[in-house]
Design an enzyme around this catalytic site. Sequence first.
Site, PDB file in Angstrom:
ATOM      1  N   CYS A  74       0.794  -1.234   0.000  1.00 43.69           N
ATOM      2  CA  CYS A  74       0.000   0.000   0.000  1.00 43.69           C
ATOM      3  C   CYS A  74       0.824   1.281   0.000  1.00 43.69           C
ATOM      4  O   CYS A  74       0.731   2.094  -0.921  1.00 43.69           O
ATOM      5  CB  CYS A  74      -0.918   0.015   1.220  1.00 43.69           C
ATOM      6  SG  CYS A  74      -1.949  -1.444   1.407  1.00 43.69           S
ATOM      7  N   HIS A 130      -2.323   7.070   3.855  1.00 39.25           N
ATOM      8  CA  HIS A 130      -1.313   6.060   4.197  1.00 39.25           C
ATOM      9  C   HIS A 130       0.097   6.430   3.718  1.00 39.25           C
ATOM     10  O   HIS A 130       0.872   5.574   3.292  1.00 39.25           O
ATOM     11  CB  HIS A 130      -1.711   4.683   3.643  1.00 39.25           C
ATOM     12  CG  HIS A 130      -1.148   3.557   4.465  1.00 39.25           C
ATOM     13  ND1 HIS A 130      -1.213   2.228   4.087  1.00 39.25           N
ATOM     14  CD2 HIS A 130      -0.500   3.567   5.660  1.00 39.25           C
ATOM     15  CE1 HIS A 130      -0.647   1.476   5.003  1.00 39.25           C
ATOM     16  NE2 HIS A 130      -0.197   2.269   5.966  1.00 39.25           N
TER      17      HIS A 130
END
Length: 509
Positions: A74, A130
């Site tokens: 991610c 993130h």
Amino acid sequence: MLGSAMSLIALLISLGCLFHLSHCATKPNIIFFLADDLGWHDVGYHDSMIKTPNIDKLAAEGVKLENYYVTPLCSPSRAVLMTGKYQTRTAMQHHVLKAQEPRCLPLDEVTMPQALKENGYTTYMVGKWHLGFCYWNCTPTHRGFDKFFGMYLAAGDYFHHTRTCHGRTAECYDLHDNHESVGHLYYGQYSTTLYAEKAQDFIRKHDPETPLFLYLSFQAVHAPLQVPQQYISMYRDIYDQDIDRMTYAAMTTCMDEAIGNVTQALKESGLLNNSIIVFSTDNGGAVSFGASNWPLKGHKGTVYEGGVRGPAFVWSPYLKPHVKGTMNNELLFLGDWMPTFVHLANGTLKNAESLDGVNQWATISENKPSARHEILHNIDQLEMFPSPRQVPEAFSKYSDFNINVVSSIRIGRWKLVTGNAGDASWIKPPEMGYYRTNGEHVAVQLYNIPADPQERMNLVPYRPDVVYRLLQRLKFHYDRSVVPVDLKPELKEADPVLHFNKTWTPWKG
């Protein structure tokens, strides 16, 4: 007579803009849908039983990118997308950013939204960031986005908008409207639907006189596996023996519906006909949480094709007619979007020479040959075999690159994998009769990807010349890469239970 002539001229100019976008004053709206942990097999147009009618329709009217690569995880993929640089150059190659880790995407990096703002765009972000939030300057509205609604972290509760703190059971809110924590205001609302509604709200309120960049980074279909019951009901007869696969499929269909709703909002606002829509996953699917990358090898977290080859497409009226409805098999990379979008904005990148991404609009819109022939999938110096593997004598000439390090590079048709690259298995999804075949774990693997996309034939014994060449190239990237900073989480300083009223927020100012 004069009026007819002027109308004809206007029509010709309009058509010229349609087929030669870079020559027009009008800048296209750019909408980027990013799915989280979506498997290669898990869209309808890849022969899945998962229902994705909106994705399938857009892909069928656009161009499917079938030789398109992301990164294994991610945070690295988001760093690549935002900067146009390999994750090794922003110290993002080792796993993902931890919740209380005191670092973020380096603040001296120019981001995609910053570059687009410089070229007149209004920039919106909805969803999962993130990329770190220890300082306010790390957060989206300080990295180029005019407006942000979403989460800083990953793996939060889809309904409660919370994430537990390290070593604690207390749930702490992670939902933000620009700088304001708003998790308590939306408690109980499912994030996929909520994010789509916020994106639609941004679209409806957007000034059509300025070009729009919308980055909708879904939390779905990342774990935890949660979804409203009405979507589960659609799959009970198909996946009744596999709860995880059933829930994952339902989450995917809900995300597809959200994409359809956002696309409809673009149409109703009169923005769609001047838009470019991109859909991508961030990495391969997490098989342990219901995803399928069949027939590819590996999954999320690995450098095998199942971890780094992702479903993607582009929809736009600016695609050439002969491209619409086709599959593009040219080599493309997540990092190519930044220079491609700036090109579409008729802009220039001040740091273009330092990027690893390249402008691929001619490849996508006209099916011209790819502007790249190489992709560095990863070099993770902190990941090695548990015990050192002996370097094969045949490769000793280039043993200054440590083949125990997890790495992978693609050059042309060739792909080299070194180190303990993770789960080397092929896994059929339950609807195809679940079956797992395990591959070999060796320190050096070489594959001819166009001929063997499933990575079943290791060609190291047959092409040592290619292995030498790719090892040299890995050494080149290793020497220019940023050494990863292995910072320990600041558990007390960042603890939202102790300091921030159970809200995840910047803790270093």
